[in-house]
Design an enzyme around this catalytic site. Structure first.
Site, PDB file in Angstrom:
ATOM      1  N   GLY A   1       0.831  -1.208   0.000  1.00  0.00           N
ATOM      2  CA  GLY A   1       0.000   0.000   0.000  1.00  0.00           C
ATOM      3  C   GLY A   1       0.857   1.247   0.000  1.00  0.00           C
ATOM      4  CG  ASN A   2      -0.125   4.691  -1.590  1.00  0.00           C
ATOM      5  OD1 ASN A   2      -0.814   5.580  -1.089  1.00  0.00           O
ATOM      6  ND2 ASN A   2      -0.518   4.015  -2.677  1.00  0.00           N
ATOM      7  CE  LYS A   3       5.192   7.030   4.707  1.00  0.00           C
ATOM      8  NZ  LYS A   3       6.263   8.040   4.947  1.00  0.00           N
TER       9      LYS A   3
END
Ligand code: CTP
Ligand code: CA
Length: 222
Positions: free
Chosen positions: A33-35
């Site tokens: 995933g990412n932020k």
């Protein structure tokens, strides 16, 4: 008593907005995933709805959401799910604003069982995801407008303009994670708006106000 002026400049317009991260499954309990929190894209959707637009918000997995009655919320998980929904909705849209942090890669295959650790390094093969912005740009009709986002850590202006041209965008919103209070995880953002020949810099402000700046710029281009 101060009353906010009601602009109805998006009445009759249909907007497709992507927001949030994507999750790319590795096994039944793990993902890449990412932020991204989706806050900027949700602010855009709410601002557009307040200005009279009918909004399709395609939102990746995040804690944040919206209950705005003017927004058709379509929750998705992976880049491929987001891609499928966007391709289906794009022909009906007058404009799309693509603020999602779409994973460029996904695991080549998803393990059916939880991956067990071994006494050697684990290598994961990644394959490219579809580029939603580039595809919508290819299928863009003369009456449609397309707005992208760019988050750059180096050569920001040059990289952002390259994306604008390659993806056939009308506008690109550049935000830098190096700017204090801007981009991921903040309630404020500081942007530069680029088209083919101009750059406009804006002050640090709440994401809702940033959203209205972006919608102002887009409204002038229909
Ligand atoms: N985008 C998209 N689909 C993807 C990747 C990106 O729609 N698979 C959109 C983003 O939502 C954003 C724009 O394209 O509006 C630019 O995304 P960015 O990640 O900055 O650009 P990339 O082309 O993926 O280039 P790179 O990550 O290598 O900088
Ligand atoms: Ca990318």
């Amino acid at each position: 008593l101060a009353v906010a002026p009601t602009r109805n400049d998006y009445a009759g317009r249909r907007l497709l907005i992507t927001a949030g991260p994507t999750h790319e499954d590795l096994d039944p309990v793990r993902y890449l995933g990412n932020k991204s929190t989706g806050r900027m894209g949700i602010a855009l959707a709410e601002a557009a709805a307040a200005r009279g637009a009918s909004v399709d918000l395609v939102l990746g997995p995040t804690e944040l959401s919206t209950t705005d009655p003017g927004i058709n919320l379509v929750p998705v998980r992976s880049a491929r799910e987001m891609h499928a929904v966007c391709v289906a909705l794009w022909p009906k849209a007058d404009a799309a604003i693509l603020s999602a942090a779409v994973a460029d890669y996904r695991p080549a295959s998803m393990a059916q069982q939880k991956i067990k650790k071994e006494d050697k390094p684990l290598r994961i093969d990644l394959v490219r995801n579809p580029d939603i912005a580039a595809e919508l740009g290819e299928d863009k009709k003369p009456h449609q407008r397309l707005v992208g986002f760019a988050l750059e850590t180096e050569n920001a202006l040059e990289n952002a303009r390259g994306k604008l041209e390659r993806k056939n965008l009308d506008l690109i919103v550049l935000n830098s994670p190096n700017d204090e209070g801007a981009a991921f995880g903040h309630t404020t953002n500081k942007i530069q708006l680029l088209d083919r020949d101009t750059v406009t810099a804006f002050e640090l402000k709440p994401k809702r106000a940033v959203a209205d700046d972006i919608l102002d710029a887009l409204a002038g281009r229909f």
